[in-house]
Structures are given as C-alpha cells and as structure tokens.
Motif scaffolding. Structure first.
Motif, short mmCIF file in Angstrom:
data_model
loop_
_atom_site.label_atom_id
_atom_site.label_comp_id
_atom_site.label_asym_id
_atom_site.label_seq_id
_atom_site.Cartn_x
_atom_site.Cartn_y
_atom_site.Cartn_z
N ARG A 121 -23.45 -6.63 16.31
CA ARG A 121 -24.26 -7.26 15.33
C ARG A 121 -24.16 -7.23 13.91
N PRO A 122 -24.45 -8.89 13.60
CA PRO A 122 -24.09 -9.10 11.83
C PRO A 122 -24.31 -7.78 10.86
N LEU A 123 -23.78 -7.78 9.89
CA LEU A 123 -24.07 -6.46 8.80
C LEU A 123 -23.77 -8.33 7.98
N LYS A 124 -25.65 -8.09 7.33
CA LYS A 124 -25.66 -9.50 6.19
C LYS A 124 -26.40 -8.88 4.98
N ALA A 141 -24.94 1.61 8.91
CA ALA A 141 -23.91 1.42 9.13
C ALA A 141 -22.51 2.51 9.50
N ILE A 142 -23.30 3.00 8.41
CA ILE A 142 -22.17 4.12 7.86
C ILE A 142 -22.39 5.76 8.74
N GLU A 148 -10.42 -3.66 10.90
CA GLU A 148 -11.68 -2.75 11.16
C GLU A 148 -11.61 -1.09 11.56
N GLY A 149 -12.31 -0.60 11.24
CA GLY A 149 -12.22 1.27 10.94
C GLY A 149 -13.75 1.64 11.01
N LYS A 150 -14.01 3.36 10.44
CA LYS A 150 -15.29 3.68 10.23
C LYS A 150 -15.49 3.29 8.40
N LEU A 151 -17.00 2.48 8.45
CA LEU A 151 -17.57 2.52 7.10
C LEU A 151 -17.67 3.58 6.89
N ILE A 152 -16.93 3.86 5.96
CA ILE A 152 -18.03 5.35 4.55
C ILE A 152 -18.74 5.31 3.81
N SER A 153 -18.79 4.22 3.68
CA SER A 153 -19.80 3.98 2.59
C SER A 153 -20.05 2.43 1.49
N TYR A 154 -21.62 2.47 1.25
CA TYR A 154 -21.36 1.26 0.94
C TYR A 154 -22.43 1.30 -0.69
#
Length: 157
Positions: free
Chosen positions: A85-88, A96-97, A116-122
């Motif tokens: 799924r796209p993240l927009k 997605a965190i 490519e990796g684990k999303l830690i914060s946004y």
C-alpha cells in the motif's frame, strides 16, 4: 480544466467511499500504451472484497458519466491497494510506524535514493527509518519534502 483529473475524481469519489464505510487510498490517472486508466484504490481495516469494489465502481461510474470531468476515453478500475500500500497522507505514515517500508527520494541522501527499513517515527518535517545492513542496524532521517514515494514493504522470513 484548472484542476487535475485526480483532484476532481478524488472530490467526487470521497463522499461515495466514506458513505460505504471505506477509505480512499489513492487515485491515479495514467496512460498505458494507447489506453487511459483511472484507478481508484480503496481500503478498510478488514480488507476489501469484490462486492465493495463493484459498489464503488458502480456509484462512481454514474457520477463520472453525469459530471463528465474527463476528456479522454478511459477504463475505470477500483481495487485494493494491495500489500504494498502506498503511504501518501500523514495518517498512512502514522499507521505504518513499526512496519517495514520502502521509500524513494528525489535526491540522494547519504549517496542513496532507495531505502527499505522499519519506520520508527514520522513528523511533517521528517521520517526516521531503522535500516538493517547485513547484521548492523543503522538509523537514517529523511526529510519529508525529499520523499518521492513511500509504500509498505512486503517482507518474507
């Protein structure tokens, strides 16, 4: 036409999709070969089935025929965004965190444009990813304005 096709279709599709208790993920209007495709991606917490796609397609088709905002002939395709799924939107990133994501940037960051990796914060300014390079973990910060595209990553163990 002052607004882009995707903006007009988003405005028309949003109320229909919300009425059905679904989420509008993305709208694409692309030419493939000689044909134009209007793709509307929908989702919800429990996933999407064929009946939901058909219901959105039917209602959206009626409004598109009535308003006629698109000059070219096109194929309407309503579907799930799939596993990648796209993240927009901000909400997409927040959900997605903790998950694996793929991010492509407009310009290199530390000599790379694909991560490519684990999303830690946004935040609205930046995202933090935890990358695994061989057996080492490395943190990288990517300014949000440099993100060309982002999506969930499918990982196989």
């Amino acid at each position: 036409m002052s607004k882009k096709v995707t903006e007009v279709v988003t405005e028309l599709a949003q109320p229909i999709i919300e009425q059905l208790g679904l989420e509008l993920v993305d709208v694409e209007y692309v030419k493939e070969g000689k044909d134009w495709f209007l793709r509307v991606f929908i989702d919800n917490e429990s996933g999407i089935d064929l009946e939901q796609c058909a219901a959105v397609s039917e209602r959206l088709s009626e409004i598109l025929d009535e308003k006629d905002p698109i000059e070219n002939l096109y194929f309407l395709d309503v579907s799930s965004p799939g596993a990648e799924r796209p993240l927009k939107k901000e909400q997409d990133f927040l959900k997605a965190i903790g998950k694996q994501v793929n991010i492509k940037t407009y310009e290199p960051i530390q000599d790379e444009k694909k991560f490519e990796g684990k999303l830690i914060s946004y935040s609205s300014e930046e995202v933090q990813l935890e990358l695994t390079i061989k057996t080492r973990k490395k943190m990288i910060t990517i300014p949000t304005q440099k993100i060309a595209s982002a999506r969930l990553a499918v990982t196989f163990f």
